[in-house]
Every structure is written in C-alpha cells, then in structure tokens.
Design a protein around this motif. Structure first.
Motif, PDB file in Angstrom:
ATOM      1  N   UNK A 107       7.087 -13.127 -12.589  1.00  0.00           N
ATOM      2  CA  UNK A 107       7.235 -12.906 -11.095  1.00  0.00           C
ATOM      3  C   UNK A 107       8.092 -13.855 -10.597  1.00  0.00           C
ATOM      4  N   UNK A 121      11.460  -3.677 -11.421  1.00  0.00           N
ATOM      5  CA  UNK A 121       9.891  -4.197 -11.424  1.00  0.00           C
ATOM      6  C   UNK A 121       9.086  -3.179 -11.233  1.00  0.00           C
ATOM      7  N   UNK A 122       7.719  -3.265 -11.958  1.00  0.00           N
ATOM      8  CA  UNK A 122       6.738  -2.495 -11.917  1.00  0.00           C
ATOM      9  C   UNK A 122       5.986  -2.663 -10.602  1.00  0.00           C
ATOM     10  N   UNK A 123       5.691  -1.505 -10.060  1.00  0.00           N
ATOM     11  CA  UNK A 123       4.694  -1.410  -8.858  1.00  0.00           C
ATOM     12  C   UNK A 123       3.765  -0.344  -9.119  1.00  0.00           C
ATOM     13  N   UNK A 124       2.843  -0.481  -8.342  1.00  0.00           N
ATOM     14  CA  UNK A 124       1.818   0.801  -8.257  1.00  0.00           C
ATOM     15  C   UNK A 124       2.708   1.678  -7.384  1.00  0.00           C
ATOM     16  N   UNK A 145       3.180   3.629  -4.041  1.00  0.00           N
ATOM     17  CA  UNK A 145       2.669   3.189  -2.670  1.00  0.00           C
ATOM     18  C   UNK A 145       1.621   4.085  -2.265  1.00  0.00           C
ATOM     19  N   UNK A 146       0.901   3.853  -1.479  1.00  0.00           N
ATOM     20  CA  UNK A 146      -0.148   4.717  -0.962  1.00  0.00           C
ATOM     21  C   UNK A 146      -0.088   4.712   0.687  1.00  0.00           C
ATOM     22  N   UNK A 147       0.428   5.773   1.134  1.00  0.00           N
ATOM     23  CA  UNK A 147       0.613   5.821   2.718  1.00  0.00           C
ATOM     24  C   UNK A 147      -0.411   6.535   3.452  1.00  0.00           C
ATOM     25  N   UNK A 181      -3.375   6.089   4.354  1.00  0.00           N
ATOM     26  CA  UNK A 181      -4.202   5.132   5.202  1.00  0.00           C
ATOM     27  C   UNK A 181      -3.711   5.524   6.544  1.00  0.00           C
ATOM     28  N   UNK A 182      -2.276   5.632   6.661  1.00  0.00           N
ATOM     29  CA  UNK A 182      -1.471   5.771   7.845  1.00  0.00           C
ATOM     30  C   UNK A 182      -1.951   7.275   8.577  1.00  0.00           C
ATOM     31  N   UNK A 224      -4.793   8.469   9.117  1.00  0.00           N
ATOM     32  CA  UNK A 224      -5.860   7.915  10.233  1.00  0.00           C
ATOM     33  C   UNK A 224      -5.431   7.045  11.372  1.00  0.00           C
ATOM     34  N   UNK A 225      -4.635   6.206  10.876  1.00  0.00           N
ATOM     35  CA  UNK A 225      -4.137   5.345  11.977  1.00  0.00           C
ATOM     36  C   UNK A 225      -3.204   5.948  13.088  1.00  0.00           C
ATOM     37  N   UNK A 226      -2.542   6.721  12.629  1.00  0.00           N
ATOM     38  CA  UNK A 226      -1.595   7.511  13.341  1.00  0.00           C
ATOM     39  C   UNK A 226      -2.043   8.402  14.209  1.00  0.00           C
TER      40      UNK A 226
END
Lengths: 467, 467
Positions: free
Chosen positions: A18, A70-73, A75-77, A79-80, A82-84
């Motif tokens: 990192x 660079x590795x990353x999971x 992305x999981x949007x 949740x938006x 419900x928020x929107x």
C-alpha cells in the motif's frame, strides 16, 4: 509452518504494497524468509494469498511485483437505491438533440446554429479584450454587470409604446444561459406541485426544467397564430394556475409567431387572472421574415416575465441570458439565482456585452438572417421535392428549425433510427410535447449542417417515412 | 365647437404622439385648425386634454411638445402578492459577505481572496488562448469537457490508497461554480422536505442552497477536529437522514481540519447508515499548515459526494467546479444539472484547465500559501495585540478566514454596524449557523485586504466589542 505466520507476512506485505508504487518488485523468497523468520513454505503460502487477493503478480523467472492496476473489490452502489428513493422526474436530462455524431453524418438534430453562422471574430476579440480587464479576476454582482443589465433593459425599452414605462436595468437578472432562467422562474414563481400552463408543442428544455422543479404541466395547444385565447382562459380557470410559459416569437419547434391580437388577448387574460406570462424570447435575434414583438414591452404591471438569451446568436460558449421582470417576482427570482449559483462569470458577461455593442453586431445579425432565410428555403424546397408526402404546414418565420409532419401512423422512433442508420440525424417530435404527441413529427435544424446536404437528407427522410 | 370634434383631434394627435419621438414639437394651433377643419377653441380644448393626460407640455412662447418622460400610470405589482404566495425560504440570497464597499474602507467581510493572490497572468493568458480555440464558439458536453473531467478525477486518484479504485473522468460532473454543485446535490440526492445533517457552524452558501431547495437542516456541532462521530451517528439515527454536508478540510468559517480518525469514523458511520457524505472540499488549494486529505479518495462505494472548486484559487471569474461521485447518485446529479443549466461554458472550462496544467500553477499555489500564512499570522497577532479580550480559539490551518469569538453577551449586529461606521467591514457570525448562533462570533477574511491595515482593523474591532 502455520497459518498465523503466513497471515502475519500477508499483513506486513500488504502495508508495504500500500505504501509503495505499483509495479515495484517484492524481495525474493529467501530475503523474506530471513526478514520474517519463517519457512520458505510459509512465505510461499503468503505470496499465494497476496496473489489471490490480486495485490501481486508473479512473472516466472523474473520475480513478484505489485500489480500495476491496484486491486480492489468491485464497487457496490446498491445501497444508493435505498438512499435515493424513487425518481422525482421521468426525464433523464439528455435530449436526442444533444447526441454526439460521427464525422460524415448529416446533422439536422441539434438545437444550435453551426459556428459559420456565429460572429466568431467578434466573440474571439471580445474574449481577448475581457481577459485583459478586471472582469477576468473579480466576482460580479449577483444580478449581473450593471452595463449588461442596462443593455438588456434598453432592448425591451426600444419596443415599448408611449404610455408604458419600460423596465430598467435593475429589473434584469443575468443568468448563465436561459435554461437557468427557466429553472429559477419555475422554482421561484410557480413552485413544486403547482400548475403551469404550457404551449404544446413547446421547447423540450422548458418541459425538462419544469419536470425537474416538480411543477405540474397543463398543456395548451398552440397553432400558427399562437394558442386560442379561450383555451388559455379556460386552462387558467380550470386549474387555478398563476403562470403560462410560452414562446410568442418564432416558437421552438414550429417557428410560428403569435399574432398581435393573440398577444394582446393573452396578456389581458393574464391580467384578469392575476397571472404571469413567462415569455421565452429565445429567437429574438433569429427573425427571418418578421420582427420580434416582445410582449414585455407592452406590460406595465409585471405580468410578463421575459427571458432573452444570447446563446444562439452570439455563441453557445458565452452562456449569458437575462430574466427581465418587475415587482416581487424579480426579487424571488434573484434570491433563487443567488442560492443556485451566486453570480455569473464576469468574463462571459463582459465579452457578451462587448459583442453586442460592436458596430459589427448589426452587420452580423443581417448576415445571419440572410443565411437563415436561404437555408430555410432550401430545406423546405428539398423536403417538398424529395419527400412530398410529408407535411410542412408552416414555413417558419424565424428560428433555426423546420417542424415536419409524417404520415399518420408513422412510427417516429423507427423512422429516426432508420435515418440514423443511413447517416441522417433528426430529432423525434415527441420531445416537444408535454404529454402525448399530437401526431408523428420530426424537427429538422436548418442552421447547423452544410445546406449542400439538405437534398440528400430529404431523400433519406422521405424514403424512411413512406406512409 | 363640440366635444366630439375635440375628441377626434385628441385621438388623432395621440396616434401621432405614440408614433413619434418624445420631445417632438406639435404643429401650432393655426396649422391644426386647418388640418382638422376645426375651430381654434376646439383645437385648444384638445390640447388641454392632451396636457391633462400628460402626453404633451406647452412651453409658453415656444410651442407644444411631446413630453420627454412619456406618461404612464404608476405600476401596480400588488397582484403578484397573491400569485406568488408565501415565501418558501426565509433567506434573501444576499449575504453580508457580498456587500459592496467604499474606497477607503477596510474590507475583512468578503469570502474571496484579493486579486493580488490570484494567478492573474496565467488566467489572462489562458483566456486569450481559449478565445482562439473551438471552445469559444461551441457547446460543451453536459457533464463537462472530458479533459477537465479527467483532471478533477486525477486529483482525487492521487490521494487514493492501494485497494481503492479511484473515480474516473466519467464520475465527474463539471458545474459553473460550487454553489451550483451544492444546489444540485441537495435537490437530486436529498430532496424537498427531507433531512440533511449539516455541521454547525458551516458555510452560509450551503445553508442558503439547502433552504432554497427546501431540505430540512439538522445541525451537528463541529469542533477543531470535526464533529464528534457519536453526534453524527445519533443525528442519523434520530432523523433517518441519508446525507451529511460537511467541510472536512479547512472549514469555512473556522479553518479547522477534521482529524484522520474523525474522517474514518464518520465515513464508517455513513457506510453503516447507508448515507452520503457530501464533502465540500472548497479549500483544497488553500492549505497553510496542512495538506488536504479528501475523504472521497478512501471511499470505494460511492458514499462520498465530493465537491471541488477552482473559484477561489484560480479566479472568481472562472466559475468552474466539479462534483465527483459514483453510482446512480452521479446520474441523478447530472440530470439535475442538465435541467438546471444544460452545460457549462466551454470557454471557462478550457481556460481553467489551461491554468492548472501550466508549470506556473504549482508555483502559484506555493506563493499563495506563503502569502496566506503571512497574512493569517499577522491578523492573529493583531487581534491578540489590540483586542486581547477576543477569543481566537483555533488558528486556521488553511482557508481565507479567522473565526473570532466576542465576549459573551455582545450584540454582534451592533458591533458590526459600529465597526462599519468606523470604516471596517466584518461579517457577523450568525450567517454560518443553521439555527441560533452558539455564541457571539465574527468572521475576518485575511486574504483580501492589504495586511498593512490589520492592526487598525483589530483596534477598531477591539474598541467596539469590549465586554
């Protein structure tokens, strides 16, 4: 070997990865064995974990490297959602008039003039001059540069008859384009959930701004002389609306102009009903066979909220427009503008004012008018020649567009798609209707494309819209 | 003589007056007698009526003239009161930070740096260059110029740790200033009537934008390290809010920066609560003793809506800012922008990008930082020297302002008025509180006025705020 020591090495190396740059080489296994006091098997296990995590990659015979990407999971949007919550407007904000296009395509879909119709030399010189003034490095007042406010006011005053006090500079609020003016008018003067009368068909950007604001649209049919005054009166009575959005001068999309009588009668209805007439004078500078007759000039009591833009006659890059109105409505609109964008770039205002004060501006308007006439006539003739089954009910008296009726029952979306497949971009008429389209229409812009391609365009459209 | 013929002459002359210029002379009575076949008495009667109507004025011994100031009834805007209804926001849109000022006044009230702190040469050169490109005469895409989107994204990516995929250019929506970004975020992501957590004190422009949008403000107290995470969590739980507006980096007005720990914890709370953190990074370029640490760089899942502006570091005339966010929230915000203003002037975008890509930009940032440090230190020292009874609890680590506490019980409005009467403009603290002020404060800008006047300013303020 145990799992804990492998995990310890994994954790240590993750911190190292990192902190370092991507692509860095990791030390060889024997170095790590010594460094972490672990067995080669444990170190190799740690390396496999790092590899599985996507943090490193090994290149056989070379070594192990921090992955460049660079590795990353993922992305999981989610949740938006419900928020929107649910969408408040059905429109996405993108119109078919704004589609980008390939190189060889015939572009009759856009809402702007081509840059060969713009006063390019004046615009460039004005921007260069403005760049040398204080306007380049200072904030401008919330309502606009006073000199530009005065110019917009004088434009209205020039058309005011005796007996009507024309608006003054302080009655002008400069906005970064007329779309911003529309949004502020609808928010400040109508408000969410409230009814707004609107011509049908009319400018899609006004429909969009109204929907984003949450006002309730009440369509009023409009024709070659404007809407029937009794329709307007009935719609006011039925809905209790306090405002009517209209384009009395060279309406988009039809290019029609209200008759003087319609203007007078609608203005009287607005007075009697205690209502606003939002006059979108977008094509003030784009008259072909007729002069603009802004209704605001004949309104002493603040019933008309007048919107004038320089975007299409000066430059689409000089986003400068003005709302001209009087009374508390002006204060509400100014407060909305301050909350929305604080102030408009002084550079754009100074440059726009410079352009319209040049002697070359009047020359430009004359030239543009001739160009528009030539192009309009050529497009009308092309459609009548190559697609005689299409309806050109009204030859536009100003503006940039020709409104063309297709045979009853035509699937407009399919026609538009098929034209596009053959290299012709046109705009489907439904975007100009606040509710269902009154029939199958398309809008053709005659001010952007090389007129040498109008005949070809009419042929393609004619072939793809046979009844 | 009869009334009918006098009226006939009045009507004919009214048409003539309306058609002609103000100031024109009317023919003498004997000419009118001949012209209208009426007696001199009838003509004189008609002239008296015209005079009573205010349409003409007679100058004895010279003649009768069309009145220069065309007569009109006094305008009556009273009807608008009913049409507009009650105000939806208590704020007028005008802040005391935006007051104009006289020549010799000491100006510590504004929110902008003086133009001597701006990269004037870079800005002017960039505008001149942009004036020669296509950006001067074309429309730009709704989300912004792709190169500028990429630059804003790269600014965030530079701060992203391994394991977090940084935002890309398409996650950027360019806006004409950060105020427009705030308005769109509040409209698109929160919505009228919905709760929004907000630091207290915080930027008055955000309070204004929120009130104009009709969102319900939920104040959360903030301190030198940011808000207490448990306060944030409690406010989310109590209100069901789905968003928190904050300035983690050099907050306006205090200049404080959230600790890394506060940032991490608040971000975790937002994740747990399925909420957005609206990160207004207005002072990214205005660090004095510290570097910005944008939280968006540590957010893989679109919880942070990041707002970055170039207005205060490049030029107040280059209204360019960016909203950086991911997921459906980005689409909602872009749709709101399209409805609100269609697109941002390409000239401003091209010029802003030109400035930040120049080698001189980094030099400018270093110089500005030194200037800000020197000015901040001088203002702090001046207040401590000349007004030792005032509280400077936090020396700002960045930004343009010093937040000063007055003795308990001070009437801030009176202090501000009295300072103004003695030639010192300062901003009353109440504008930075979403509800009642937590105490008597004023905000002093150290970046606009000649630092040579700070001592005098501190003396005036000290004398007018004795406990």
């Amino acid at each position: 070997m145990n799992d804990d020591s492998a995990q310890r090495i994994v954790n240590a190396l993750r911190r190292r990865i990192a902190a370092g740059p991507p692509g860095a080489q990791l030390p060889p296994t024997r170095t790590l064995v010594a460094e972490y006091g672990a067995s080669p098997v444990t170190v190799q296990k740690a390396m496999r974990q790092l590899n599985a995590l996507g943090l490193v990659e090994s290149r056989p015979g070379v070594g192990t490297f921090v992955r460049a990407a660079r590795t990353s999971l993922p992305a999981d949007f989610g949740w938006q959602t419900a928020a929107l919550g649910a969408r408040r407007s059905r429109m996405s904000g993108l119109s078919s008039t704004q589609r980008a296009s390939g190189a060889d395509v015939i572009r009759l879909h856009s809402g702007y003039p081509g840059d060969d119709l713009l006063p390019q030399r004046l615009v460039r010189a004005a921007l260069s001059r403005a760049a040398r003034t204080q306007a380049a490095v200072t904030r401008s007042p919330a309502a606009g540069l006073p000199e530009l406010q005065a110019w917009f006011a004088a434009q209205v005053a020039a058309a005011a008859p005796a007996g009507v006090t024309p608006p003054a500079g302080r009655d002008v609020v400069v906005t970064p384009g007329s779309q911003s003016g529309l949004s502020s008018i609808f928010r400040a003067v109508v408000g969410p959930g409230e009814p707004l009368l609107i011509e049908s068909p009319t400018y899609w950007g006004a429909i969009l701004a109204a929907e984003q604001t949450g006002v309730r649209l009440v369509p009023v049919p409009t024709g070659p002389d404007g809407p029937a005054p009794q329709d307007v009166d009935r719609a006011f009575a039925a809905t209790g609306a306090r405002a009517f959005y209209a384009q009395p001068t060279f309406a988009n999309p039809t290019g029609c102009q209200w008759s003087t009588r319609t203007g007078d009668e609608v203005l009287q209805i607005a007075r009697r009903r205690g209502a606003f007439l939002v006059e979108d004078d977008w094509a003030h500078d784009l008259g072909i066979d007729a002069e603009p007759r802004p209704l605001v000039a004949r309104d002493p009591d603040g019933h008309v909220i007048h919107l004038r833009s320089l975007t299409k006659s000066v430059s689409p890059a000089l986003r400068v427009a003005a709302v001209v109105t009087r009374g508390p409505a002006r204060d509400r609109i100014l407060a909305d503008r301050a909350g929305e964008s604080m102030y408009v770039s002084g550079i754009l205002q100074a440059a726009a004012l410079d352009v319209v004060l040049q002697p070359g501006w009047a020359t430009h308007l004359r030239t543009m008018r001739q160009q528009l006439r030539m192009r309009r006539d050529l497009l009308v003739a092309s459609v009548r020649e190559h697609a005689p089954h299409l309806r050109v009910d009204h030859v536009p008296r100003g503006g940039l567009n020709l409104w063309v009726g297709l045979p009853d029952g035509t699937d407009v979306s399919r026609t538009v798609r098929e034209c596009e497949a053959r290299g012709l971009l046109i705009a489907p008429g439904e975007e100009w209707f606040p509710a269902e389209p009154a029939g199958p229409f398309v809008r053709l812009n005659f001010a952007a494309e090389d007129p040498g391609r109008f005949a070809e365009a009419a042929q393609i459209l004619g072939a793809r819209s046979a009844g």
